[in-house]
Design an enzyme around this catalytic site. Structure first.
Site, PDB file in Angstrom:
ATOM      1  N   ASN A 443       0.841  -1.200   0.000  1.00  0.00           N
ATOM      2  CA  ASN A 443       0.000   0.000   0.000  1.00  0.00           C
ATOM      3  C   ASN A 443       0.877   1.251   0.000  1.00  0.00           C
ATOM      4  O   ASN A 443       1.638   1.488   0.949  1.00  0.00           O
ATOM      5  CB  ASN A 443      -0.904   0.023   1.239  1.00  0.00           C
ATOM      6  CG  ASN A 443      -1.665   1.334   1.366  1.00  0.00           C
ATOM      7  OD1 ASN A 443      -2.644   1.563   0.664  1.00  0.00           O
ATOM      8  ND2 ASN A 443      -1.200   2.220   2.249  1.00  0.00           N
ATOM      9  N   GLU A 444       0.815   2.011  -1.081  1.00  0.00           N
ATOM     10  CA  GLU A 444       1.364   3.371  -1.191  1.00  0.00           C
ATOM     11  C   GLU A 444       2.870   3.469  -0.988  1.00  0.00           C
ATOM     12  O   GLU A 444       3.378   4.554  -0.679  1.00  0.00           O
ATOM     13  CB  GLU A 444       0.638   4.321  -0.214  1.00  0.00           C
ATOM     14  CG  GLU A 444      -0.840   4.487  -0.550  1.00  0.00           C
ATOM     15  CD  GLU A 444      -1.566   5.485   0.313  1.00  0.00           C
ATOM     16  OE1 GLU A 444      -2.694   5.860  -0.042  1.00  0.00           O
ATOM     17  OE2 GLU A 444      -1.004   5.893   1.353  1.00  0.00           O
ATOM     18  N   VAL A 445       3.606   2.395  -1.205  1.00  0.00           N
ATOM     19  CA  VAL A 445       5.063   2.482  -1.069  1.00  0.00           C
ATOM     20  C   VAL A 445       5.669   3.116  -2.317  1.00  0.00           C
ATOM     21  O   VAL A 445       6.510   4.020  -2.225  1.00  0.00           O
ATOM     22  CB  VAL A 445       5.673   1.099  -0.787  1.00  0.00           C
ATOM     23  CG1 VAL A 445       7.197   1.209  -0.651  1.00  0.00           C
ATOM     24  CG2 VAL A 445       5.078   0.496   0.484  1.00  0.00           C
ATOM     25  N   SER A 497      -0.201  -0.417  -4.763  1.00  0.00           N
ATOM     26  CA  SER A 497      -1.437   0.352  -4.923  1.00  0.00           C
ATOM     27  C   SER A 497      -1.261   1.702  -4.239  1.00  0.00           C
ATOM     28  O   SER A 497      -0.916   1.745  -3.053  1.00  0.00           O
ATOM     29  CB  SER A 497      -2.612  -0.404  -4.306  1.00  0.00           C
ATOM     30  OG  SER A 497      -3.811   0.311  -4.429  1.00  0.00           O
TER      31      SER A 497
END
Length: 842
Positions: A443-445, A497
């Site tokens: 998530n959002e890395v 994502s």
């Protein structure tokens, strides 16, 4: 020689006969009772519940207060800063010592932990998400045995790791494979747990055991499904055994194989067919049919087996160049599906407290809201088996993140190997679930690396940046996809994502999008209509929970926006400020706390309604919407639509309406008011469209009806003059437009106002109610003399759920509502509290 041959013939005959029960190959002894936990410096000692956490044990013993109440979170920070010792004494059951193998199994240890069996150190655990198994046969006593587990402070570890790292990472929690949210998030408390959070047991076996079974749908059509079975056995030596796969429901035998056992780990693959297959379909597309299979392994003397439920379906993530850029949509059993769902986080900060009933209630709520997907977010946990079982059962697809979120991660060999084993175990555990339709690396890395300025903030040199990015690509572009190709071929993988950050134009033409221009960027709600990407996998807005939920953590004196307790339960640094800013745009800001709570909920609901309608109206360019977030980990002011106790906020009621199979969507463009039908139905259907123009006094000015064909997808079905309707009804603040579709008795309606709520000239509604009890259900009929906005019913002090709430009511309409409570109805049902926006002073 002759006697050996006769024995071999007899054994082969046994193997080739019908599947039958033998002596169990595996004996299991649970070790979940009799535990105690103590602080390493003897600050506290008490009985321990396993599975469980130190916090919940200390709470149960009365040593600490409930961390969720008041500002108690601050008072228990010392727990995460201490080391803790779990210890247990147990005796071996039956003849378990007569087996050559006795495995000691820990399903989950949170997190860095040394394990001592009879005072011998046998294990050093360092990953919350892994199972730990060791052969303890030579270390167990015939009589009493002891287990001692030393858990080391997670808080001290991450800060020490950060302080000694050669290259700093954005957040120290990156160094420990533990649920990231345990160290706090902008919706959750900072309560760093320790404990035996999954079951502990002994598994005894002789000669061989069944280790794993997986099923893959190789091809599928109306007549036949071709299935590959992969069976993993562990054996001490050579021999023969039979593998049999049966349908537990009807007894049909699908496959039988006689194989030669080899020493060590042995993987056997064979195929079988299922005729006239019943397909697994997502919610809203058909029935989620499941097959209950038993794979049994039998050597004539002993038997081991594993039961699985599988679904026959194909699932594809389609990313192809098109007129809008590049698609991002799911195709299930050959059909494109618009995804309607939400992001899911753990249901409790202390996850071992979540019951099967609570899991079922949550999945039933998702199903009732017409959802077909939940995204298991990467900052939480890989969920319990029951979660995936229920998603299988109710047709809720799962977008499964690996547990990495909003951070960069170490690239040393030890960390990457730990991550590889974790992923392998979780993929093997979850791959038979038909509900799991995609794996996502994190998530959002990727977004954080490219858009959040980490390199500048941390003073990276070019060499530092290259090293940190190399660690990222090795884990998310090499290890994880390579592992999935081997263990779960065919299921889609998405590295990160979102694919692009919301501040970049490309985010709206390809990949999935996290749009936070509304909220973080303070953009108006209407911006959702412009910033619609190919798949909207995250976006949201905060609202207060139900007043009863607030009363579960706050006393009367705390129910003010500036109280310390309310600040503890608002984890976003600008949360109250942003709610206030948006509320001022849409509503008159109420003076009373209770009214503020109510208006915050309808503000949140209106904002997300605009997003949901915009995303659905934009199909096929946009093919999915997952709002942030479905649920809470504790009672808190957050983005959830369903609060910690399962109470629905206004948002959840709006979601239920916006996710129905067919909806109507209003849009203003220039001087035109447009009405669109949006339908998930794959075939056109006939309906009657009715349009009515009212004013806020309830006067009807215009009414029209006509027959239409509702097409699949989004379609313009009506338009009218904005200025003409506003003039006729007496101004923007007085005009109300209603559109209704009647399709063979199924009605879909939408109501449009020509200005924001604070500018609308509402009148006292004049509610009329009829209330009756039908068995354990309260039936309420409600109507009003004047138009009423956001009508909310409740029985103060009673936990009652209404199947409709926060709705608008127009003169001439009577709405029937069903109200439910889990216990017996022992209160005055004739006096529900009814409120609307008018009662708040609007």
């Amino acid at each position: 020689m002759k006697s050996y041959s006769l024995f071999f013939i007899a054994l082969t005959g046994l193997l080739l006969g019908s599947c039958s029960s033998r002596k169990p190959a595996l004996i299991r002894q649970d070790l979940n009772t009799g535990w105690y936990v103590s602080a390493s410096d003897t600050l506290a000692t008490c009985p321990a519940e396993v599975p469980g956490f130190v916090h919940t044990d200390l709470m149960k013993a009365g040593i600490i207060p409930d961390p969720f109440y008041g500002d108690n979170e601050k008072k228990v920070q010392w727990i995460g800063e201490h080391d803790w010792i779990y210890y247990d004494t147990f005796n071996l059951a039956g003849d378990i010592l007569n087996n050559s193998h006795i495995d000691l199994v820990f399903e989950g240890l949170d997190t860095r932990c040394d394990v001592y069996l009879n005072d011998t150190r046998v294990l050093a655990a360092d990953n919350m998400f892994r199972q730990w198994r060791l052969d303890a046969a030579n270390m167990l006593n015939p009589g009493s045995n002891t287990l001692r587990l030393m858990f080391y402070s997670p808080v001290e570890f991450i800060h020490h790791a950060a302080d000694t790292a050669s290259i700093p990472l954005p957040d120290p929690r990156a160094y420990l494979r533990k649920a990231p949210y345990h160290f706090g998030w902008d919706w959750g408390p900072e309560l760093a747990t320790s404990g035996i959070w999954k079951p502990v047991y002994l598994e005894a076996w002789e000669s061989w055991r069944l280790d794993d079974v997986s099923y893959t749908v190789d091809s599928l059509d109306d007549d036949r499904a071709f299935i590959s079975a992969r069976v993993t056995l562990i054996s001490d030596g050579k021999g023969k055994c039979r593998i049999c796969i049966k349908d537990k429901g009807n007894g049909v035998q699908y496959a039988q194989e006689v194989i030669s056992l080899e020493k060590g780990i042995q993987k056997i693959r064979f195929g079988f067919t299922i005729d006239n297959p019943r397909l697994w379909w997502p919610n809203g597309m058909g029935s989620p049919e499941l097959y209950s299979l038993r794979c049994s392994v039998d050597d004539g003397l002993r038997e081991d087996f594993r039961d699985d439920r599988i679904g026959l379906r194909t699932a594809e993530l389609v990313t192809e160049k098109d007129e809008f850029g590049e698609s991002f949509y799911f195709r299930i059993n050959g059909l494109p599906v618009f995804i309607k769902g939400a992001n899911y986080i753990p249901m409790d900060h202390f996850t071992t407290r979540v019951t099967e009933e609570e899991y079922r209630d949550l999945i039933l709520d998702a199903h009732a809201c017409h959802m077909n997907m939940l995204r298991v977010w990467g900052g939480g946990i890989y969920e319990s088996d029951i979660f995936y079982d229920l998603c299988d059962e109710y047709g809720i697809m799962v977008w499964q993140d690996f547990m990495y979120a909003c951070n960069m991660y170490p690239g040393n060999a030890g960390f990457l190997e730990n991550a590889r084993v974790e992923a392998e175990e979780q993929v093997i555990r979850l791959r038979n679930h038909p509900s799991v339709v995609i794996w996502c690396g994190n998530n959002e890395v990727d977004e954080g690396w490219h858009n959040w300025g980490w390199q500048q903030q941390l003073g990276y040199s070019p060499a530092d940046s290259a090293a940190v990015w190399k660690a990222y690509t090795e884990l998310f572009h090499d290890i994880l996809p390579g592992l999935l190709d081997r263990l779960d071929p065919g299921r889609p993988y998405h590295p990160s994502s979102p694919r692009h950050g919301w501040g970049r134009d490309i985010a709206y033409t390809e990949g999935d999008s996290h749009y936070w221009g509304v909220w973080w960027g303070e953009a108006p709600f209407e911006t959702y209509r412009e910033k619609t990407g190919r798949f909207m996998s995250e976006y949201g807005f905060q609202g207060f929970p139900d007043i009863q939920t607030i009363e579960a953590f706050a006393g009367p004196e705390d129910k003010t926006l500036d109280s310390e307790v309310m600040a503890v339960h608002q984890k976003h640094p600008r949360g109250f400020e942003l709610i206030d800013k948006y509320m001022e745009r849409w509503f008159e800001v109420p003076e009373s706390f209770e009214d503020y709570v109510y208006v915050s909920q309808i503000l949140q609901a209106e904002g997300i309604r605009i997003a949901l309608e915009a995303h659905r109206k934009a199909m096929p360019r946009c093919m999915g919407t997952l709002y942030w977030q479905l649920n809470d980990t504790w009672p808190v002011i957050s983005w959830s639509g369903r609060d910690y106790f399962g109470r629905w906020k206004a948002l959840q009621y709006f979601v239920e309406k916006a996710y129905r199979e067919s909806i109507l969507v209003f849009e203003e463009k220039g001087d035109s008011v447009l009405v669109y039908s949006v339908s998930d139905v794959y075939q056109p259907f006939s309906a009657i469209l009715e349009i009515k123009l009212f004013d806020t006094d309830g006067k009807l000015y215009e009414e029209s009806k006509r027959d239409i064909q509702v097409k699949p997808g989004s379609d313009l079905i009506w338009s009218g003059s904005r200025s003409g309707m506003v003039k006729m009804a007496g101004g923007e603040g007085k005009a109300i437009l209603e559109a209704t579709l009647d399709a063979a008795g199924d009605e879909y309606n939408a109501i449009h106002y020509f200005t924001v709520a604070k500018n609308i000239s509402l009148r006292e509604p004049g509610f009329r109610l009829q209330v009756a009890k039908d068995d354990k259900v309260i039936r309420i009929l409600i109507s009003s003399e004047k138009p009423a906005r956001y009508v909310h019913l409740s029985y103060p002090g009673e936990d009652v759920w209404f199947d409709r709430n926060y709705f608008d009511l127009l003169p001439g309409d009577t709405i029937e509502i069903s109200a439910f409570t889990k216990g017996n109805i022992q209160f005055d049902i004739q006096k529900p509290e009814v409120r609307s926006l008018w009662e708040t002073g609007h």
